[in-house]
Design an enzyme around this catalytic site. Structure first.
Site, PDB file in Angstrom:
ATOM      1  N   LYS A   1       0.831  -1.206   0.000  1.00 56.70           N
ATOM      2  CA  LYS A   1       0.000   0.000   0.000  1.00 56.70           C
ATOM      3  C   LYS A   1       0.866   1.256   0.000  1.00 56.70           C
ATOM      4  O   LYS A   1       1.955   1.273   0.596  1.00 56.70           O
ATOM      5  CB  LYS A   1      -0.903  -0.040   1.242  1.00 56.70           C
TER       6      LYS A   1
ATOM      7  N   SER B   1      -9.434   1.336   2.824  1.00 51.36           N
ATOM      8  CA  SER B   1      -8.491   2.090   2.026  1.00 51.36           C
ATOM      9  C   SER B   1      -7.410   1.240   1.346  1.00 51.36           C
ATOM     10  O   SER B   1      -6.616   1.760   0.553  1.00 51.36           O
ATOM     11  CB  SER B   1      -7.804   3.148   2.906  1.00 51.36           C
TER      12      SER B   1
ATOM     13  N   SER C   1     -10.209  -1.292   6.732  1.00 50.10           N
ATOM     14  CA  SER C   1      -9.481  -0.902   5.523  1.00 50.10           C
ATOM     15  C   SER C   1      -8.877  -2.069   4.760  1.00 50.10           C
ATOM     16  O   SER C   1      -8.563  -1.930   3.577  1.00 50.10           O
ATOM     17  CB  SER C   1      -8.374   0.096   5.876  1.00 50.10           C
TER      18      SER C   1
END
Length: 471
Positions: free
Chosen positions: A81, A157, A181
């Site tokens: 990420k 996310s 997330s």
């Protein structure tokens, strides 16, 4: 015709490299070809590390040729990420302001995966600064597409990692989770995801400077690996867990606890908090409950989880209080409209006074105690990850109704992050062309129980990915 290497599980990929059935370079090249084929359609991988990955793979092959023992993830490619540092690569957080923020060293979880032989193949997309909403769209890289349905969000996310794993661009994804997330995009993309106990995986929260963040950022955020199978998720769990002097939160708890006597009791709550749940999500919970019964678990429906409304209120107040002083500067980094999601949260939830904050910290402890007592009675809890099917992109930032709807949808994720207990998101099937799944929540530091139960569900309901993106 043999399947391409990228379709293999991470465990099978590593075994093939260790046995010299394939070279690590061949394995990486297979994934690079897959990325070239599908990433233009889904926009999940943001910074491709092709040459770095090939060089790391060639080093792995040289080690094997020299007779060295290779790690449990030898040659396995993973995405990282955009919040998480990869040495020599910008950690952009999806904002143009940080496009040149080159990381001097790997983040702790990246270093652990590398030490096990895994190879970072690229950064993956996320909402700008993880603050622009649940949908994976960053100011720097644009929108990531759900491979099952372009009209639905992949979640976030950690949405870029979930899409990369779901489409076969990487065998593993390294995201993080502070309220869903990793688990929500896992459900929306049809893969498995793990939110560990607070203190299980070491990490360094000093991501943008030398100072440590406040208690919410310290205690709510955990690394969140994703994989296409529960077995691969277990491999990532075993590699990422442990202690490190750079993270005093991480504690030396055994990876696997003592077996529990008799059939393990599983509490089932299809509609936590009684705010409503979509029929397809309820059906997913029922399917998982049936799979666990078939596997010999003692599955019991219970009225509800402990203190949900109180926990959600305290979560919001503590987080906003910590975040409010930096908001005037942070909102300038989010781009046009990127501040709407947090702005609505700030309007809804004012910062607490010092006295109120002290009371809220006590509430936090009390909620954790109530959950510990609940999980003492029921070592596992089965419930929804998100209480609706994948929603349209940007719903949470559109207006107050959308913001409320998304917040309600991920309520069980938010509460379990607040409590600090582990949870595994596992797929259960496909309905109307969309993947569905559940989460299995456990006692603190009993990720092993969650993984065992998730494996039982997967064994009976199957694996949904890899998939080709739908046009």
């Amino acid at each position: 015709m043999l399947d391409p290497l990228w379709k293999m599980t991470a465990a099978a990929q590593a075994e093939a490299v260790r046995r010299a059935n394939v070279s690590a370079v061949e394995l990486i090249d297979s994934h690079l070809e897959r990325i070239a084929e599908v990433n233009p359609q889904v926009n999940a991988v943001t910074q491709l590390l092709a040459e770095r990955a090939r060089a790391a793979a060639a080093h792995t092959d040289r080690l094997r040729a020299a007779g060295a023992a290779l790690g449990p993830l030898a040659g396995v490619p993973f995405t990282v990420k955009e919040t998480t540092a990869v040495e020599g690569v910008p950690t952009t957080f999806g904002t143009p302001r940080f496009r040149d923020l080159v990381a001097p060293a790997d983040a702790l979880p990246v270093a652990r995966l590398r030490a096990a032989g895994a190879i970072p193949i690229g950064h993956a997309n996320m909402p700008t600064l993880v603050l622009a909403g649940m949908h994976t769209r960053s100011e720097l890289f644009g929108d990531t597409v759900n491979p099952w349905d372009r009209s639905r969000t992949p979640g976030g996310s950690s949405g870029g990692d979930a899409v990369a794993v779901a489409t076969g661009m990487a065998a593993l994804g390294l995201g993080n989770d502070s309220g869903g997330s990793a688990r929500v995009p896992a459900q929306f993309c049809g893969v498995a995801g793990l939110k560990p106990s607070t203190g299980r995986f070491p990490a360094d929260q000093r991501v943008l400077g030398p100072d440590d963040p406040g208690p919410a950022s310290q205690m709510l955020v955990t690394e969140g690996p994703m994989a296409r199978s529960v077995g691969d998720l277990r491999l990532a769990y075993e590699v990422l867990a442990g202690t490190d002097p750079r993270d005093p939160r991480a504690v030396p708890v055994p990876l696997y606890g003592e077996p529990l006597p008799g059939p393990v009791k599983v509490a089932v709550v299809a509609d936590p908090g009684g705010q409503g749940v979509h029929p397809a999500v309820r059906a997913a919970v029922e399917a998982a409950a049936g799979a666990l019964r078939d596997a010999g678990y003692d599955v019991r429906e219970v009225a509800d989880v402990p203190r949900m409304a109180e926990a959600l209120d305290a979560y919001g107040r503590i987080a906003v209080t910590e975040f409010a002083p930096s908001w005037p500067v942070v909102r300038t980094l989010l781009g046009e409209g990127g501040d709407r999601y947090i702005a609505m949260m700030m309007e809804q939830t004012p910062p607490a006074s010092a006295d109120e904050l002290m009371r809220l910290m006590g509430t936090w402890q009390g909620v954790r105690r109530s959950w510990a007592e609940f999980l003492h009675e029921y070592p596992l809890l089965l419930g929804p990850t998100f209480t609706e099917p994948p929603v349209e992109p940007g719903l949470e930032s559109r207006d107050r109704a959308g913001w409320d709807r998304v917040g309600a949808g991920l309520r069980l994720c938010s509460v379990t992050s607040f409590v600090g207990v582990p949870a595994v998101a596992v797929p259960t099937g496909v309905s109307d062309g969309l993947p569905y799944g559940v989460q299995i929540i456990g006692r603190a530091f009993r990720e092993d129980l969650c993984l065992d139960a998730a494996q039982a569900v997967e064994d009976r309901l199957g694996v949904l990915t890899p998939v080709d993106p739908r046009r």
